[in-house]
Design a protein around this motif. Structure first.
Motif, short mmCIF file in Angstrom:
data_model
loop_
_atom_site.label_atom_id
_atom_site.label_comp_id
_atom_site.label_asym_id
_atom_site.label_seq_id
_atom_site.Cartn_x
_atom_site.Cartn_y
_atom_site.Cartn_z
N ALA A 42 0.85 -1.27 0.27
CA ALA A 42 -0.02 0.12 -0.07
C ALA A 42 0.76 1.60 0.36
O ALA A 42 0.34 2.70 -0.65
N CYS A 43 2.12 1.17 0.27
CA CYS A 43 3.13 2.64 0.79
C CYS A 43 3.53 2.79 -0.88
O CYS A 43 4.55 3.78 -0.66
N MET A 44 3.04 1.95 -1.98
CA MET A 44 4.01 2.20 -3.52
C MET A 44 2.46 2.58 -3.99
O MET A 44 3.34 3.11 -5.46
N ARG A 45 1.58 3.17 -3.38
CA ARG A 45 0.09 3.32 -3.96
C ARG A 45 0.05 4.25 -3.81
O ARG A 45 0.49 5.26 -2.81
N LYS A 46 -0.93 5.59 -4.77
CA LYS A 46 -1.90 6.87 -3.90
C LYS A 46 -2.68 6.51 -4.30
O LYS A 46 -3.27 6.06 -4.24
N THR A 47 -3.54 6.86 -2.51
CA THR A 47 -4.43 6.50 -2.01
C THR A 47 -5.43 7.57 -1.22
O THR A 47 -4.66 8.07 -0.70
N PRO A 48 -5.95 8.07 -2.60
CA PRO A 48 -6.41 9.77 -2.25
C PRO A 48 -7.75 9.59 -1.66
O PRO A 48 -7.36 8.44 -0.44
N LEU A 49 -7.82 10.13 -0.52
CA LEU A 49 -9.18 10.48 1.00
C LEU A 49 -10.18 9.54 0.02
O LEU A 49 -11.16 9.22 0.54
N LYS A 50 -10.85 10.55 -1.57
CA LYS A 50 -11.89 10.21 -1.42
C LYS A 50 -11.29 9.05 -3.33
O LYS A 50 -10.60 9.20 -3.85
N SER A 51 -12.64 8.09 -3.08
CA SER A 51 -12.51 6.49 -3.45
C SER A 51 -13.23 7.43 -4.88
O SER A 51 -14.46 7.71 -4.63
N LYS A 52 -12.49 6.46 -6.12
CA LYS A 52 -13.80 7.08 -7.05
C LYS A 52 -14.38 5.75 -6.66
O LYS A 52 -16.23 5.54 -7.92
N ASN A 53 -14.57 4.59 -5.80
CA ASN A 53 -15.68 3.69 -4.79
C ASN A 53 -16.49 3.26 -4.19
O ASN A 53 -16.40 2.73 -3.35
#
Ligand code: 8DG
Ligand code: MN
Ligand code: MN
Length: 439
Positions: free
Chosen positions: A16-27
């Protein structure tokens, strides 16, 4: 857009620390369903399931497209069979029966409500429900239970309304500012950063997480008791727990060999409840990180290492200083404890009368500047991002990451960092913005 909506399978990085995870999800529907399953597993003490659903939710949160076809998420890392079924139901039927059942289960809601009380965990919540206690008012009325409450629960119950009103970022910054003003009287030039969820872009949260350092290493030693002493004299402290005495180079070096639990650090810290005047003016969120930039530009870490070496060679006077600090810390702890001797009845009376202040959860963490950016990453979170960083660090690099630093336990060395970017460089990871750490 059109490419993503077809059959093409998305690819996600393993950690997960390699991915961008924004506050607002598309799903958002899928994320909330998976998080409900995770929370329900947590309430049932099923840590493995909790983690599995949380990881799946994290993967979905990192997707930059709306899922229209189950094939788009088949074979995705960390999205297991069970999660896939739930996703399929939501895409194809609009909802998942399993999730709906949890949401409609009163037990789940009672657990959620009790869990949100300061000082209460799932096992206590479960006990109460089994004893036919369902609401906060029940807890107050059932005097037969009162002897089983500890002081934190008494506060959590008495000030339930205040403490469960979300803190806005502007309000949290005003609290930070208030603390900074008091610090000026004790030690000018301190640097404070509002971390936690606000730093990840959240507009509101359950507390203010405030990191505190000074550009000159060592100045922060003994600071926390002095600060709490002053805040208490100003009538700003309702209750809190202060941890001190770990914040010195000798302890940090000893700690390196010790396996620390993943979210435990050894900084001087105060976890507590402040009394904030209702008239305290909100602050604009623009200036939270100005100090931080200044800290990076000063290139402080190298000089601080020099200071540390110098101090260690003058061991005796240093230990003397620490002893004096510990004496003061002990006295302050006693003083704070006597302040919070109020009985449950007194607390209930205090909270229900017309008061000019609100109770607010505040964490204050005092960090030596040489460890600041590791602490900043740790206290920015989120919890799952941290977990991933630490696992990655251990498994891929063979290094131990904590809020104190990045350690090679075999060699007994550590890698300093002058900025958050440098923390990620040391970890051989692409930099992830705080606002993309919402796993
Ligand atoms: P919220 O307050 O808006 O609800 O969310 P949050 O800011 O993300 O949660 P938090 O519980 O305030 O924790 C903030 C971060 O601090 C979290 O990512 C993990 C980190 N953290 C540590 N040490 C500790 C600790 O001892 N307790 C807690 N609760 N958090 C810690 O690095
Ligand atoms: Mn927080
Ligand atoms: Mn916190």
């Amino acid at each position: 857009e059109s490419q993503d909506s077809g059959k093409k399978e998305a690819i996600v990085k393993e950690y997960a620390c390699m991915r961008k995870t924004p506050l607002k999800s598309k799903n958002p529907d899928i994320v909330s369903a998976l998080e409900t399953l995770s929370e329900n597993a947590f309430f049932h003490d099923d840590e493995a399931r909790r983690l599995a659903f949380q990881k799946a939710a994290g993967v979905i949160k990192s997707l930059n497209f709306k899922i229209k076809n189950i094939n788009q998420v088949k074979g995705l890392h960390d999205v297991g069979k069970h999660s896939l079924e739930v996703i399929k139901d939501i895409i194809e039927e609009g909802s998942s029966i399993e999730v709906e059942n949890i949401i409609n289960d009163p037990w789940f809601h009672q657990m959620k409500a009790f869990q949100s009380i300061y000082g209460v965990g799932p096992s206590k919540a479960k006990k109460w429900i089994a004893q036919n206690v369902f609401t906060i008012d029940d807890l107050i009325e059932r005097t037969d239970l009162h002897s089983s409450f500890d002081h934190r629960m008494e506060l959590g119950i008495s000030f339930y309304k205040d403490l469960n009103t979300q803190v806005t970022k502007q309000h949290a910054l005003a609290i930070k500012n208030l603390i900074q003003q008091h610090l000026e009287e004790i030690l000018p030039g301190c640097i404070l950063v509002l971390a936690g969820g606000f730093r990840r872009g959240k507009a509101s949260g359950h507390d203010a997480d405030i990191l505190l350092t000074h550009p000159i290493e060592g100045k922060e030693i003994g600071l926390l008791p002095k600060l709490l002493n002053l805040l208490s004299d100003s009538g700003l402290v309702l209750h809190g727990t202060m941890e001190t005495g770990h914040n010195n180079p000798q302890t940090i070096m000893k700690d390196k060999g010790k396996p620390l639990a993943s979210n435990v650090d050894h900084f001087d810290k105060w976890i507590g409840i402040m009394k904030i005047d209702k008239n305290l003016k909100d602050l604009d969120s623009s200036d939270n990180e100005n100090d931080l930039i200044q800290l990076e530009q000063n290139s402080l870490t190298e000089t601080s290492i020099e200071t540390k070496k110098g101090r260690l060679s003058k061991k005796r006077s240093f230990v003397q200083t620490l002893d004096n600090n510990e004496d003061f810390a002990r006295d302050t702890k006693k003083k704070l404890a006597s302040n919070s001797k109020m009985s449950f009845e007194q607390l209930l009376a205090l909270s229900s009368k017309d008061k000019q202040w609100v109770a607010r959860r505040v964490d204050i963490i005092v960090v030596p500047v040489s460890q600041f950016f590791y602490a900043l990453v740790g206290w920015t979170g989120n919890k799952w991002f941290n977990r991933s960083l630490r696992l990655y660090s251990q498994r891929v690099l063979g290094l131990k990451l904590t809020s104190h630093g990045l350690f090679d336990l075999n060699r007994g060395t550590s890698l300093p960092a002058n900025s958050e970017h440098q923390v990620f460089d040391n970890l051989k990871l692409e930099y992830i913005e705080p606002t993309d750490r919402n796993c």
